[in-house]
Write an enzyme that holds these catalytic residues in place. Sequence first.
Site, PDB file in Angstrom:
ATOM      1  N   PHE C  53       0.540  -1.350   0.130  1.00  0.00           N
ATOM      2  CA  PHE C  53      -0.339   0.571   0.037  1.00  0.00           C
ATOM      3  C   PHE C  53       0.813   1.219   0.235  1.00  0.00           C
ATOM      4  CE2 PHE C  53      -2.563  -3.853   2.350  1.00  0.00           C
ATOM      5  CZ  PHE C  53      -3.597  -3.737   1.385  1.00  0.00           C
ATOM      6  N   GLU C  54       0.346   2.370  -0.830  1.00  0.00           N
ATOM      7  CA  GLU C  54       1.851   3.212  -1.006  1.00  0.00           C
ATOM      8  C   GLU C  54       1.550   4.310   0.177  1.00  0.00           C
ATOM      9  OE1 GLU C  54      -1.139   6.102  -3.614  1.00  0.00           O
ATOM     10  OE2 GLU C  54      -1.796   4.465  -4.009  1.00  0.00           O
ATOM     11  N   ALA C  55       0.632   3.840   1.153  1.00  0.00           N
ATOM     12  CA  ALA C  55       0.872   4.680   2.694  1.00  0.00           C
ATOM     13  C   ALA C  55       2.589   3.890   3.146  1.00  0.00           C
ATOM     14  CB  ALA C  55      -0.317   4.843   3.529  1.00  0.00           C
TER      15      ALA C  55
END
Lengths: 338, 338, 265, 265
Positions: C53-55
């Site tokens: 996930f990009e976070a």
Amino acid sequence: MENSTQMFWTGLSPDEAREALVNKNKSMWDKRMSLKEAVSRFIKNGDNIGIGGFVHVRQPVATCHEMVRQGFKDLTLSFQSAAMAPEILAAAMMIRPDHCTIKRIELAYWGHESFGLSPAWRYLGERGMIEFEDWSNYNMSARFKAGAMGLPFIPTRGPLGGDIPNTSRTRVMDCPFTGRPIALLPASNPNVALIHVQAADMYGNCIIRGTDGTCAEIAMASAHTIVTCEQLLDHEIITSNPKDIAIPFPAVDAVVQVPFGAYPGACRRHYYYNGDEILKFLGLISPMVKGGSADALKTWYDEHIFGVETFGEYIETFQTRKLIADQAAEAVHCQRLA
Amino acid sequence: MENSTQMFWTGLSPDEAREALVNKNKSMWDKRMSLKEAVSRFIKNGDNIGIGGFVHVRQPVATCHEMVRQGFKDLTLSFQSAAMAPEILAAAMMIRPDHCTIKRIELAYWGHESFGLSPAWRYLGERGMIEFEDWSNYNMSARFKAGAMGLPFIPTRGPLGGDIPNTSRTRVMDCPFTGRPIALLPASNPNVALIHVQAADMYGNCIIRGTDGTCAEIAMASAHTIVTCEQLLDHEIITSNPKDIAIPFPAVDAVVQVPFGAYPGACRRHYYYNGDEILKFLGLISPMVKGGSADALKTWYDEHIFGVETFGEYIETFQTRKLIADQAAEAVHCQRLA
Amino acid sequence: MTVATDFTAQELIVVAGAKVLEDNKIVFVGTGLPMVATLLAKLTHAPGLIPVFEAGAVGPPLLHGLPISVGDSKTGTGASYMKGLNAAFELTQRGFADFGFIGGAEVDMYGNLNSTMIGEFPDEYHKPKVRLPGSGGTADMAASCERTILIVPHERKKFNEKLSYVTSPGHLDGTPGARQKAGMQGKGPYRLITTKGIFDFDEETKRMRILYTFPGETIKSVQAATGFELLVAPHVAEFPPPTVEEVRLIRETVDPRGIFVKRAA
Amino acid sequence: MTVATDFTAQELIVVAGAKVLEDNKIVFVGTGLPMVATLLAKLTHAPGLIPVFEAGAVGPPLLHGLPISVGDSKTGTGASYMKGLNAAFELTQRGFADFGFIGGAEVDMYGNLNSTMIGEFPDEYHKPKVRLPGSGGTADMAASCERTILIVPHERKKFNEKLSYVTSPGHLDGTPGARQKAGMQGKGPYRLITTKGIFDFDEETKRMRILYTFPGETIKSVQAATGFELLVAPHVAEFPPPTVEEVRLIRETVDPRGIFVKRAA
């Protein structure tokens, strides 16, 4: 754009590094194996070897012993500041050039800080026996970082003005945003990273205590990574605080539990430097700088590396009392309830 | 080198950013103050504001409330993906343009993921009321990182090929090492960073749990940083594991303990999203996109921001039962013994 | 494996998305339906699938269910790495992500996506008809994941010859090596999943090609809802309807609160 | 504050180094004598001094005494940040380090340092007379700390008109704005501490200038041990000998095992 030296890649080019990773099985599989297997499976003659740790902190000493035992030719070594790892490999070349050779070194510092200069570096360097490329600690760290980021280069404010840009593949360009000169450093993507850590799980997730050095960057930049660890722990324990994980499993190819794997160097939470042993080993190499005999050094290698099967047998040559004292010294610096 | 748009700096230029830090008192001093004092002391009209968090995670909601209360003009907002922080500031501009204005936004994403589009973004954007520059999440993160590294730019593999390079200050150049095109992004050095964290000490050392977002980079890039925290802890506790510290004290100028400071967004280990409140707030703005009345929104600002002295009073408008439920929901995701 | 008769278009998209995902691969997951499909895949044929996930979260087991954001606390627990956005995108740029799984408001025949604005470009860029949220991480996933899987609801106004704005580059103009020449990495769009079928991109021309039609659709009906000419694979098959078990999993386990998968058909 | 009569040249250098350090400033500390001087400064007039070590530790209290390496575990305990080499150098490049405190094997009149090789350059670069360890972090500190403090033992063969190799750039060739023109940051060499005195660099010419002579030295004796012409500050003072207390602190508390400060005079 100033071009000081011709551009070439050592290890993998950025495109090759990408390709290596794309084609790799990056899933969670049990990567535990013996150090003998890991070294023979992932290291080849001619490889560029990225060395983790910082001076005598978490150097991959056990892996270098195994490399000497197996013998490799024409290696390139890449590191920021290293001590025992290149010393072990280079001194092997001094006594057994038929068995172990280093072709090239890309480095910021090879020495032993308070324990003195590196005699093997002086021996090989002053005799013109190896190629080398001088950088700074940040330069090498940034080069590994560029490799880890999938970039062909990274800009830095140094090296500029001194001789490092004249003897390295640095490019100096005028920044397109400010007009001021800035250095561009080529990425480093070694074939194999050698990393010693405090703890790992069988998939290769690694926890590093104390300084991270540039270990994560080297591992992420390399095509393959061999991890040795003091503790091998369950995946659930290792991932209980995900932010503690410095190197994620897809970057790792082999996991080997090797207690005291960075000894006689230091490993935070586990053991402090064994300075006596470091000085004793350097003392065997030093006379050769001035043309002295190789006999004592040969004997050391025969007894401690060639004459044993594993690094564990080398560790067993130390007095238990000394090992416990070095553990106790470290326990004072980072006090924790057991 | 392709030049799509004229180069200019928003916030500080790289040289100005360096100078600001060189001239700053970077020692350990007690930086605790009220949010009112922090905002009035460090934020000025025309500033470029770097916004921490990610969508509804750890947005600096309390600080934005205080900014609206005090009123600022001609702000530039810089962030990767944000939700409530720009929504609060922008909706204030929609109802009180005499008091709060945003001049420009540099962003990757302004929206609410599962809670929908941003009505304030649509309102201001579709009416041509503000300047903006589109980037991607990595672009903005890398721009802050370049700012934090003291570099004027950072190379990335994107944006290339699409329209982002055509509408931004991206420079595309041929890599001097590979000959292939690569993007160079100008650093972002905001005047002030707004960061909400789980824990800090009075000197500004910050611990972030869960995703780091790009908070450390924004704080290190900015001339000043205002930190709000759920917990204010002793220096000895905060530094008990130095590697847990995401932002070191010299990067921070103000430390304010604000429980629920990112609410109704989420804060790992403390509280999960209050989706009802998010939807309710967006629902007050949405009618205005289509030309509806501002009355309900005005009332909300009067009651929850202009009519109270502190963010704590806003939090007191929630039912205790709901606050406890959101804490309990979060406690399920990251289970720990108290 | 009873075939379901009661399922929605979104449920079908989720099942198709899940099936495209391969076990033991690393998939960089965008927000929304890609998250739902990823969780369904992990609960069915691909337990070894590794979401990123990009976070920042890499490889979480998602034991606490569907995240409502790619930065959701649920993505962090049990993850094998979590260092923030730069770290997640750096490892993608390095080549760690086998797949990127992304959506957009508009797509063209080369798999380029728009999530920035609707209107005339460049004239209306600063005052668009509809201002969309912006790239988020999709442009980055498009630029650096090895392959991308796209999800776009199939409506004629979303499938256009020319996009209002190219936010996330796919095969660009379809010329051979266009991505590499532009400086990007990876092979680009691999599959497109819509509410009407599954598509790939022709090896030679990189143009969108029908691979599967969804129940109730035909090549003709799909073409009719598309603003450019579609290529057709040699043997277009009908994609099977979801099973009762798949629908039950989505409704009861994957997205019981209907956060992304709406109940209305 | 009794003046000591029994002290070594190294002890004097350490005391002088400590006194140059200002309280509440951030100092990026190189290995060796700079570490000793930093610890002495913290224990005396500069308790608020904030050391940074290149292996990563920022602001440790050094409660467990003198590190024997800049990567020593002792630097980590109680630090306010610790993220590895890139992070330490990035924050320096950003402007967080007020001072860099470094040594070298050779120095020229503009404060450029050599720690790479002794021999003819470039001919002997790949086969030098003496191969030194290399830059380590000194080139980086020289390039990016706001000011640098240099330590070099004062011997004629180490103070040369031309260095074998410029590892760590100081004021370069002394021309106005030379550092900025080269792309570096910071104001460059601020003080040089040797075994014979303390020097600064002339505002105009950036040339090395005698500021203090150490006990037993004169301007003439210092010049005699220097391979280029020194400038002389308007009012050269004699640097006071260390106090009994300072010598005791060094021997009993700072470096009781004589790791860097040798007992022999």
